[in-house]
Scaffold this active site. Structure first.
Site, PDB file in Angstrom:
ATOM      1  N   ARG A  23       0.815  -1.225   0.000  1.00  0.00           N
ATOM      2  CA  ARG A  23       0.000   0.000   0.000  1.00  0.00           C
ATOM      3  C   ARG A  23       0.843   1.268   0.000  1.00  0.00           C
ATOM      4  O   ARG A  23       0.373   2.342  -0.318  1.00  0.00           O
ATOM      5  CB  ARG A  23      -0.906   0.027   1.232  1.00  0.00           C
ATOM      6  CG  ARG A  23      -1.871  -1.140   1.305  1.00  0.00           C
ATOM      7  CD  ARG A  23      -2.540  -1.185   2.654  1.00  0.00           C
ATOM      8  NE  ARG A  23      -1.522  -1.447   3.677  1.00  0.00           N
ATOM      9  CZ  ARG A  23      -1.704  -1.257   4.981  1.00  0.00           C
ATOM     10  NH1 ARG A  23      -2.844  -0.782   5.433  1.00  0.00           N
ATOM     11  NH2 ARG A  23      -0.747  -1.534   5.843  1.00  0.00           N
ATOM     12  N   GLU A  28       6.116   7.626  11.886  1.00  0.00           N
ATOM     13  CA  GLU A  28       5.828   8.792  12.726  1.00  0.00           C
ATOM     14  C   GLU A  28       6.883   9.845  12.463  1.00  0.00           C
ATOM     15  O   GLU A  28       8.079   9.561  12.521  1.00  0.00           O
ATOM     16  CB  GLU A  28       5.870   8.417  14.212  1.00  0.00           C
ATOM     17  CG  GLU A  28       4.720   7.566  14.651  1.00  0.00           C
ATOM     18  CD  GLU A  28       4.779   7.223  16.130  1.00  0.00           C
ATOM     19  OE1 GLU A  28       3.700   6.971  16.686  1.00  0.00           O
ATOM     20  OE2 GLU A  28       5.875   7.215  16.721  1.00  0.00           O
ATOM     21  N   GLN A  47       5.971  25.808  16.957  1.00  0.00           N
ATOM     22  CA  GLN A  47       5.679  26.326  15.629  1.00  0.00           C
ATOM     23  C   GLN A  47       6.117  25.291  14.605  1.00  0.00           C
ATOM     24  O   GLN A  47       7.173  24.680  14.753  1.00  0.00           O
ATOM     25  CB  GLN A  47       6.440  27.643  15.416  1.00  0.00           C
ATOM     26  CG  GLN A  47       6.141  28.358  14.133  1.00  0.00           C
ATOM     27  CD  GLN A  47       6.823  29.734  14.091  1.00  0.00           C
ATOM     28  OE1 GLN A  47       6.847  30.453  15.072  1.00  0.00           O
ATOM     29  NE2 GLN A  47       7.363  30.080  12.946  1.00  0.00           N
ATOM     30  N   ASN A  49       6.695  24.841  10.438  1.00  0.00           N
ATOM     31  CA  ASN A  49       6.833  25.613   9.206  1.00  0.00           C
ATOM     32  C   ASN A  49       7.087  24.698   8.018  1.00  0.00           C
ATOM     33  O   ASN A  49       7.606  23.589   8.181  1.00  0.00           O
ATOM     34  CB  ASN A  49       8.019  26.576   9.313  1.00  0.00           C
ATOM     35  CG  ASN A  49       7.895  27.507  10.486  1.00  0.00           C
ATOM     36  OD1 ASN A  49       6.864  28.118  10.704  1.00  0.00           O
ATOM     37  ND2 ASN A  49       8.951  27.611  11.265  1.00  0.00           N
ATOM     38  N   ARG A  59      18.396  28.546   0.907  1.00  0.00           N
ATOM     39  CA  ARG A  59      17.793  29.290   2.009  1.00  0.00           C
ATOM     40  C   ARG A  59      18.749  29.234   3.191  1.00  0.00           C
ATOM     41  O   ARG A  59      19.086  28.178   3.680  1.00  0.00           O
ATOM     42  CB  ARG A  59      16.440  28.699   2.389  1.00  0.00           C
ATOM     43  CG  ARG A  59      15.400  28.779   1.271  1.00  0.00           C
ATOM     44  CD  ARG A  59      14.061  28.220   1.735  1.00  0.00           C
ATOM     45  NE  ARG A  59      13.096  28.144   0.678  1.00  0.00           N
ATOM     46  CZ  ARG A  59      12.187  29.096   0.391  1.00  0.00           C
ATOM     47  NH1 ARG A  59      12.152  30.207   1.097  1.00  0.00           N
ATOM     48  NH2 ARG A  59      11.333  28.926  -0.592  1.00  0.00           N
ATOM     49  N   HIS A  62      20.388  30.839   8.406  1.00  0.00           N
ATOM     50  CA  HIS A  62      19.584  31.666   9.302  1.00  0.00           C
ATOM     51  C   HIS A  62      19.695  31.225  10.755  1.00  0.00           C
ATOM     52  O   HIS A  62      19.939  30.054  11.040  1.00  0.00           O
ATOM     53  CB  HIS A  62      18.102  31.607   8.896  1.00  0.00           C
ATOM     54  CG  HIS A  62      17.845  32.025   7.489  1.00  0.00           C
ATOM     55  ND1 HIS A  62      16.930  31.381   6.694  1.00  0.00           N
ATOM     56  CD2 HIS A  62      18.384  33.009   6.732  1.00  0.00           C
ATOM     57  CE1 HIS A  62      16.902  31.968   5.495  1.00  0.00           C
ATOM     58  NE2 HIS A  62      17.778  32.946   5.498  1.00  0.00           N
ATOM     59  N   LYS A  72      15.427  23.330  16.119  1.00  0.00           N
ATOM     60  CA  LYS A  72      14.562  22.895  15.035  1.00  0.00           C
ATOM     61  C   LYS A  72      14.710  21.398  14.813  1.00  0.00           C
ATOM     62  O   LYS A  72      15.794  20.835  14.996  1.00  0.00           O
ATOM     63  CB  LYS A  72      14.946  23.594  13.719  1.00  0.00           C
ATOM     64  CG  LYS A  72      14.849  25.094  13.739  1.00  0.00           C
ATOM     65  CD  LYS A  72      15.369  25.671  12.436  1.00  0.00           C
ATOM     66  CE  LYS A  72      15.376  27.179  12.460  1.00  0.00           C
ATOM     67  NZ  LYS A  72      15.992  27.745  11.249  1.00  0.00           N
ATOM     68  N   TYR A 132       9.774  21.962   9.136  1.00  0.00           N
ATOM     69  CA  TYR A 132      10.546  22.023  10.372  1.00  0.00           C
ATOM     70  C   TYR A 132       9.711  22.531  11.535  1.00  0.00           C
ATOM     71  O   TYR A 132       8.893  23.424  11.402  1.00  0.00           O
ATOM     72  CB  TYR A 132      11.824  22.838  10.217  1.00  0.00           C
ATOM     73  CG  TYR A 132      11.665  24.254   9.716  1.00  0.00           C
ATOM     74  CD1 TYR A 132      11.780  25.331  10.578  1.00  0.00           C
ATOM     75  CD2 TYR A 132      11.438  24.504   8.374  1.00  0.00           C
ATOM     76  CE1 TYR A 132      11.668  26.631  10.119  1.00  0.00           C
ATOM     77  CE2 TYR A 132      11.321  25.802   7.897  1.00  0.00           C
ATOM     78  CZ  TYR A 132      11.440  26.857   8.787  1.00  0.00           C
ATOM     79  OH  TYR A 132      11.322  28.151   8.329  1.00  0.00           O
ATOM     80  N   GLU A 143      16.135  38.029  14.204  1.00  0.00           N
ATOM     81  CA  GLU A 143      16.603  37.288  13.040  1.00  0.00           C
ATOM     82  C   GLU A 143      17.990  37.754  12.593  1.00  0.00           C
ATOM     83  O   GLU A 143      18.287  38.944  12.583  1.00  0.00           O
ATOM     84  CB  GLU A 143      15.594  37.499  11.909  1.00  0.00           C
ATOM     85  CG  GLU A 143      15.921  36.770  10.649  1.00  0.00           C
ATOM     86  CD  GLU A 143      14.889  37.049   9.571  1.00  0.00           C
ATOM     87  OE1 GLU A 143      14.574  36.116   8.842  1.00  0.00           O
ATOM     88  OE2 GLU A 143      14.401  38.189   9.459  1.00  0.00           O
ATOM     89  N   ASP A 170      18.975  37.232   1.691  1.00  0.00           N
ATOM     90  CA  ASP A 170      20.052  36.315   2.054  1.00  0.00           C
ATOM     91  C   ASP A 170      21.394  36.719   1.456  1.00  0.00           C
ATOM     92  O   ASP A 170      22.447  36.387   1.998  1.00  0.00           O
ATOM     93  CB  ASP A 170      19.706  34.879   1.648  1.00  0.00           C
ATOM     94  CG  ASP A 170      18.721  34.229   2.610  1.00  0.00           C
ATOM     95  OD1 ASP A 170      18.363  34.861   3.631  1.00  0.00           O
ATOM     96  OD2 ASP A 170      18.307  33.081   2.339  1.00  0.00           O
TER      97      ASP A 170
END
Length: 181
Positions: A23, A28, A47, A49, A59, A62, A72, A132, A143, A170
């Site tokens: 299938r 998890e 949170q 994202n 990206r 950061h 994270k 994340y 930031e 960036d």
């Protein structure tokens, strides 16, 4: 869930137990009790994202400063990325060191990025969906980041520079030395 250590202090890879049959598959993506068991500590993610990127999108790198720093748990839902983290904790034995890993929708590995790390990725597949969890909320005032081509870090982003797609924001990030001073 299996924990695999990396070369950076407190940064590790989680390998889920995957159940697969005709299938498809199931696993998890997060289980608080299992995380606590294998990691040896608890964490409250507040949170979640997700980003969708085309090939060559870079990206990062950061991070958030001070009390708004974030840990994270990152993974790829679709596609393949090269994920890179840099330890920017001045009191860490791995300060200034980096770690990179291929994350994809085949192995379904996840990377735990502790607080005090700069983080970024580049999409290697035609498209990626990157997800994340964070243990602290995004705060624009906190930031910061490190420019992707910092000479001190000399990171290998895997793709040729002419294939990079980088935001104007960036491209204005400081160097490693400027970011940690």
């Amino acid at each position: 869930m299996e924990l695999q250590h990396t070369s950076l202090k407190d940064c590790f890879v989680l390998k889920p137990k995957v159940f697969q049959d005709e299938r498809g598959l199931f696993y998890e993506t997060y289980n608080q009790k299992m995380f606590e068991k294998v990691a040896g500590f608890s964490i409250d993610f507040v949170q979640d994202n997700q980003s969708i990127s085309s090939k060559g999108v870079l990206r990062g790198l950061h991070f958030q400063n001070g009390k708004m720093s974030q840990a994270k748990l990152v993974r790829v839902v679709k596609g393949k990325v090269l994920d890179i983290v840099v330890d920017i904790r001045k009191d860490s034995e791995t300060f200034g060191k980096s770690f990179s890993i291929m994350l994809d929708d085949v192995e379904n590995l996840q990377l735990f990025v502790p607080r005090g790390f700069a983080h970024g990725f580049i999409t290697l597949s035609e498209q990626s969906i990157f997800s994340y969890k964070c243990d602290n909320y995004y705060d624009k005032a906190s930031e910061s980041g490190i420019i992707y081509n910092d000479a001190t870090l000399a990171l290998d982003w895997y793709l040729p520079k002419e294939e990079f797609i980088i935001s104007a924001k960036d491209l204005e990030l400081p160097t490693f030395e400027e970011a940690v001073s």
